[in-house]
Each structure stands twice: as structure tokens, then as C-alpha cells.
Design a protein around this motif. Structure first.
Motif, PDB file in Angstrom:
ATOM      1  N   ARG A  37      14.922  47.645  -5.709  1.00 60.12           N
ATOM      2  CA  ARG A  37      15.238  46.430  -4.974  1.00 60.12           C
ATOM      3  C   ARG A  37      15.549  45.250  -5.889  1.00 60.12           C
ATOM      4  O   ARG A  37      15.733  44.140  -5.420  1.00 60.12           O
ATOM      5  CB  ARG A  37      14.059  46.073  -4.071  1.00 60.12           C
ATOM      6  CG  ARG A  37      13.607  47.230  -3.175  1.00 60.12           C
ATOM      7  CD  ARG A  37      13.594  46.803  -1.753  1.00 60.12           C
ATOM      8  NE  ARG A  37      13.177  47.899  -0.888  1.00 60.12           N
ATOM      9  CZ  ARG A  37      13.825  48.223   0.215  1.00 60.12           C
ATOM     10  NH1 ARG A  37      14.912  47.579   0.539  1.00 60.12           N
ATOM     11  NH2 ARG A  37      13.407  49.198   0.984  1.00 60.12           N
ATOM     12  N   HIS A  95      -0.988  41.425  -6.933  1.00 65.36           N
ATOM     13  CA  HIS A  95      -0.424  41.274  -5.592  1.00 65.36           C
ATOM     14  C   HIS A  95      -1.401  40.597  -4.633  1.00 65.36           C
ATOM     15  O   HIS A  95      -2.585  40.930  -4.588  1.00 65.36           O
ATOM     16  CB  HIS A  95      -0.027  42.635  -5.035  1.00 65.36           C
ATOM     17  CG  HIS A  95       0.500  42.579  -3.640  1.00 65.36           C
ATOM     18  ND1 HIS A  95       1.717  42.006  -3.321  1.00 65.36           N
ATOM     19  CD2 HIS A  95      -0.037  43.009  -2.467  1.00 65.36           C
ATOM     20  CE1 HIS A  95       1.914  42.097  -2.026  1.00 65.36           C
ATOM     21  NE2 HIS A  95       0.856  42.697  -1.473  1.00 65.36           N
ATOM     22  N   ARG A 257      17.964  41.022   9.907  1.00 65.44           N
ATOM     23  CA  ARG A 257      16.968  42.044   9.589  1.00 65.44           C
ATOM     24  C   ARG A 257      15.939  42.164  10.715  1.00 65.44           C
ATOM     25  O   ARG A 257      15.534  43.273  11.078  1.00 65.44           O
ATOM     26  CB  ARG A 257      16.277  41.716   8.268  1.00 65.44           C
ATOM     27  CG  ARG A 257      17.208  41.823   7.059  1.00 65.44           C
ATOM     28  CD  ARG A 257      16.475  41.588   5.758  1.00 65.44           C
ATOM     29  NE  ARG A 257      15.500  42.639   5.514  1.00 65.44           N
ATOM     30  CZ  ARG A 257      14.205  42.429   5.387  1.00 65.44           C
ATOM     31  NH1 ARG A 257      13.698  41.189   5.490  1.00 65.44           N
ATOM     32  NH2 ARG A 257      13.379  43.430   5.153  1.00 65.44           N
ATOM     33  N   GLU A 262      13.268  45.253  11.234  1.00 66.36           N
ATOM     34  CA  GLU A 262      12.688  45.306   9.903  1.00 66.36           C
ATOM     35  C   GLU A 262      11.629  44.223   9.744  1.00 66.36           C
ATOM     36  O   GLU A 262      11.677  43.192  10.424  1.00 66.36           O
ATOM     37  CB  GLU A 262      13.782  45.148   8.840  1.00 66.36           C
ATOM     38  CG  GLU A 262      14.807  46.265   8.864  1.00 66.36           C
ATOM     39  CD  GLU A 262      15.882  46.092   7.801  1.00 66.36           C
ATOM     40  OE1 GLU A 262      15.678  45.276   6.880  1.00 66.36           O
ATOM     41  OE2 GLU A 262      16.928  46.754   7.903  1.00 66.36           O
ATOM     42  N   LYS A 263      10.692  44.440   8.846  1.00 65.36           N
ATOM     43  CA  LYS A 263       9.620  43.482   8.619  1.00 65.36           C
ATOM     44  C   LYS A 263      10.102  42.361   7.704  1.00 65.36           C
ATOM     45  O   LYS A 263      10.742  42.615   6.681  1.00 65.36           O
ATOM     46  CB  LYS A 263       8.408  44.181   8.003  1.00 65.36           C
ATOM     47  CG  LYS A 263       7.780  45.219   8.935  1.00 65.36           C
ATOM     48  CD  LYS A 263       6.630  45.931   8.274  1.00 65.36           C
ATOM     49  CE  LYS A 263       6.024  46.982   9.212  1.00 65.36           C
ATOM     50  NZ  LYS A 263       4.915  47.729   8.567  1.00 65.36           N
ATOM     51  N   TYR A 265       8.584  40.465   5.636  1.00 62.67           N
ATOM     52  CA  TYR A 265       7.994  40.339   4.306  1.00 62.67           C
ATOM     53  C   TYR A 265       8.337  41.509   3.384  1.00 62.67           C
ATOM     54  O   TYR A 265       7.929  41.525   2.228  1.00 62.67           O
ATOM     55  CB  TYR A 265       6.464  40.202   4.416  1.00 62.67           C
ATOM     56  CG  TYR A 265       5.783  41.307   5.183  1.00 62.67           C
ATOM     57  CD1 TYR A 265       5.470  42.523   4.563  1.00 62.67           C
ATOM     58  CD2 TYR A 265       5.454  41.139   6.522  1.00 62.67           C
ATOM     59  CE1 TYR A 265       4.845  43.537   5.264  1.00 62.67           C
ATOM     60  CE2 TYR A 265       4.830  42.157   7.231  1.00 62.67           C
ATOM     61  CZ  TYR A 265       4.518  43.342   6.605  1.00 62.67           C
ATOM     62  OH  TYR A 265       3.910  44.343   7.309  1.00 62.67           O
ATOM     63  N   GLU A 266       9.067  42.505   3.874  1.00 58.31           N
ATOM     64  CA  GLU A 266       9.435  43.630   3.031  1.00 58.31           C
ATOM     65  C   GLU A 266      10.502  43.229   2.019  1.00 58.31           C
ATOM     66  O   GLU A 266      11.456  42.515   2.351  1.00 58.31           O
ATOM     67  CB  GLU A 266       9.947  44.792   3.880  1.00 58.31           C
ATOM     68  CG  GLU A 266       8.863  45.535   4.627  1.00 58.31           C
ATOM     69  CD  GLU A 266       9.420  46.721   5.400  1.00 58.31           C
ATOM     70  OE1 GLU A 266      10.651  46.759   5.611  1.00 58.31           O
ATOM     71  OE2 GLU A 266       8.631  47.587   5.801  1.00 58.31           O
ATOM     72  N   ALA A 267      10.347  43.681   0.777  1.00 57.23           N
ATOM     73  CA  ALA A 267      11.332  43.380  -0.258  1.00 57.23           C
ATOM     74  C   ALA A 267      12.661  44.051   0.071  1.00 57.23           C
ATOM     75  O   ALA A 267      12.705  45.137   0.646  1.00 57.23           O
ATOM     76  CB  ALA A 267      10.827  43.868  -1.609  1.00 57.23           C
ATOM     77  N   HIS A 268      13.756  43.377  -0.295  1.00 57.18           N
ATOM     78  CA  HIS A 268      15.090  43.907   0.002  1.00 57.18           C
ATOM     79  C   HIS A 268      16.109  43.232  -0.910  1.00 57.18           C
ATOM     80  O   HIS A 268      15.786  42.311  -1.661  1.00 57.18           O
ATOM     81  CB  HIS A 268      15.453  43.658   1.475  1.00 57.18           C
ATOM     82  CG  HIS A 268      15.552  42.202   1.832  1.00 57.18           C
ATOM     83  ND1 HIS A 268      16.738  41.502   1.764  1.00 57.18           N
ATOM     84  CD2 HIS A 268      14.612  41.309   2.217  1.00 57.18           C
ATOM     85  CE1 HIS A 268      16.524  40.242   2.122  1.00 57.18           C
ATOM     86  NE2 HIS A 268      15.237  40.102   2.395  1.00 57.18           N
TER      87      HIS A 268
END
Length: 337
Positions: A37, A95, A257, A262-263, A265-268
Motif C-alpha cells: 500500500r 501502532h 470507498r 470499505e472501512k 480507517y483501512e490503509a489504501h
């Protein structure tokens, strides 16, 4: 204005501290390792945004001591910036769950509201809109969204730095034209802080600012825009126009998104600027384009709103329409191949 001489000194101090942080990151192996990503191909030191945070907080302290800003502005901007930068610093090193990051972001937004205030009465389509108590809710959401979208948009070499410098200088230009030079100190010195870091981050990034820097910048710019609204409603719309590239790309991408389930906070890698950088196979053309759009398209419209009577809503409509077209052209929010 006793702070003018500080600008080159601030830029140099930021440049020097960034070099120190880079050596520290290399020694401690604090590296951003490329993954599927990422928009980068080489491991790169991260955390350079600490230089921006430290130097700007020192600059604000001087401005407070010299009487260039009030204690309210200092406490509101510095306090909120410090809160989100601490959260970002921890997240850069280990994290932090999204819910805890968001809690910290809203706490920082609440801090701004306590000191600087909610949205004041704003002029929109020729009407004066008094938000009442809803102004607190809207302002909190605005602050948190600006913080996070700045984080989302910090993905290729120099883009976050160029955006911050051009937005701050644009705001200073507007203040100078209107004669409100007393408002110029914070954005001018923030631009100097970012410029010192930017020399290490563009055209090829030797260090990334990390969440600590992008979160701080997003919160600082949003807080300064709300502060300006208490002086003149037109200033707030000018800030919104100046920040248009980031606002449109991040918002357009998020909406598409979310529509696919799609969430958030998900990286993309599905922002328009990321698709564009892969299309041109280089980061500098995209970053330079953002700077040129800010200078030659958004700044004139922001000036027209703040200084020459163009309605704020109309100014935003004019400013954002081609940005939305560009976002669509570069497939913002589309599925990644």
C-alpha cells in the motif's frame, strides 16, 4: 513587526533539527518499510515532523512573549497541536488502535473549542448563519476531519509540505491585502517551519514527517482557520478554498470507498494524487502540480472572496468544480488494481 526576522532563522532551525532526527531514525532503524500500500519503494526514516512541532511551538512561545498573539490563540493552537502530535508520535513508534487515535483527536478538537471557540456567525449566500450550539459539533467534526485528511494526503514526496507552505503563504497574502497583518505571524512562521523540513522531503524524500507531523499540521491549519473566522467570516472561506486540493481528494475518495462498504480507517492507495503519481511514475510532477493549482487557481479565488466581495459559497463552488473533475479523472476512490 518584530517577528519578521524570525522566518529565516525558523526555517534553518527546522532544517537542522530534521537532519538530527534523520540521523537518530537511521541509528534506531525507525524506518518506513514499503509494502503493497506504499507509494515508495525504499525504506525511509520517519518522524521528521517532530522538527515542525518543536520549532513551531517555540515560535508560538516567542510570539506570545512578544505580544504578537494572545494567550488564547497560543493555548488553543499549541495545546491541540501538542495533543495530536503526541498521539501521532506514539502511533509512529507503535501502532495505536483507530478508536484511541480518534478519541485523542476529538479531545484535541475540544481543546480548540474551549480556547478559540466554535464556528462563529458565517456569511453564506448573502445570509448570516448563526450555528448556535451546533457550531460546537460542526467545528469539532471539521477539526477532526481536517486532521485526518491531512494524514491521508501525506503519501508522496513533498505533497504535505508544499500544501502547508502554499496555504499558509496564501492566508498571509489575504491578511496583508485586508490590512489584518496581526493575523499573519502564526501562518508565516508555520510555513517557515515546514519549509525547513521540506528541503529534506522534496524532490526525493530523505525522511518522512510521519503521523506526528501530518496530524499536527492538519490540526494547526484547521484551528487557525476557525480563529480567522472570528475576525472576518470571509477569511474562513478563503482558508477552505486554499485547502481545496486536500479537502476534495480526501473527501471524494472517502465517499467512494464508503459507498463500496470499505472501512474508512483501512490503509489504501486510492487517492487521486496516488493514482496520478503511479501514472506519471514519479512524485515531483504531482507535488508541483498541487503547488501550481494552489498558487494560480485557488489563491486568486480565495483573494476574491476575502478581499473583493465574492460570496464564499460561490467561491468554493468555482474553486472545487475543476478539483472534483480532476479527482474523477484520476480515479479517486476507485478500486486498486
Amino acid at each position: 513587526m518584530s517577528y519578521w526576522w524570525l522566518t529565516p532563522a525558523i526555517a534553518f532551525l527546522s532544517f537542522f533539527l530534521t537532519s538530527v532526527l534523520r540521523r537518530y531514525a537511521l541509528a534506531r532503524s525507525l524506518l518506513d518499510i514499503p509494502n503493497a500500500r506504499s507509494s515508495h519503494s525504499l525504506p525511509t526514516p520517519r518522524g521528521g515532523g517532530v522538527a515542525i512541532v518543536i520549532v513551531f511551538l517555540c515560535a508560538l512561545s516567542y510570539l506570545l512573549w512578544s505580544g504578537a498573539i494572545t494567550s488564547i490563540v497560543f493555548t488553543g493552537v499549541a495545546g491541540a497541536g501538542l495533543i495530536v502530535s503526541v498521539v501521532g508520535f506514539i502511533d509512529d513508534h507503535q501502532h495505536v488502535a483507530a478508536r484511541w487515535r480518534l478519541l485523542g483527536h476529538f479531545f484535541a478538537a475540544g481543546w480548540v473549542l474551549v480556547w478559540i471557540g466554535k464556528f462563529p456567525t458565517l456569511h453564506l449566500f448573502g445570509l448570516s448563519v448563526d450555528f448556535g450550539w451546533s457550531g460546537y459539533v460542526l467545528a469539532a467534526l471539521y477539526l477532526v476531519w481536517m486532521l485526518n485528511l491531512y494524514n491521508f494526503m501525506d503519501g508522496i514526496d513533498g505533497i504535505a509540505g508544499v500544501q502547508a507552505v502554499s496555504v499558509c503563504i496564501g492566508a498571509c497574502w489575504v491578511y496583508w491585502l485586508k490590512g489584518d497583518t496581526g493575523l499573519m505571524a502564526p501562518p508565516l512562521l508555520l510555513a517557515a517551519c515546514v519549509l525547513g523540513f521540506l528541503l529534506w522531503n522534496f524532490p526525493t524524500a530523505k525522511i518522512f514527517m510521519g503521523d506526528v507531523g501530518s496530524s499536527f499540521l492538519g490540526m494547526a491549519l484547521a484551528a487557525l482557520s476557525i480563529q480567522s473566522a472570528w475576525v472576518r467570516s470571509e477569511y474562513f472561506w478563503a482558508w477552505i478554498i486554499l485547502m481545496g486540493v486536500f479537502i476534495v481528494d480526501a473527501t471524494f475518495t472517502l465517499i467512494r470507498r464508503l459507498a463500496r462498504g470499505e472501512k474508512a480507517y483501512e490503509a489504501h492507495r486510492s487517492h487521486a494524487y496516488q493514482f496520478a503519481s503511479r501514472h506519471y511514475r514519479r512524485h515531483p510532477p504531482v507535488t508541483i502540480a498541487v503547488g501550481l493549482i494552489n498558487l494560480f487557481w485557488l489563491l486568486p479565488l480565495a483573494t476574491a472572496v476575502a478581499c473583493f466581495g465574492l460570496d464564499g459559497a460561490m467561491g468554493i463552488l468555482l474553486a472545487y468544480t475543476p478539483l472534483v473533475i480532476l479527482a474523477w479523472k484520476f480515479q479517486a476512490g476507485a478500486r486498486e488494481n
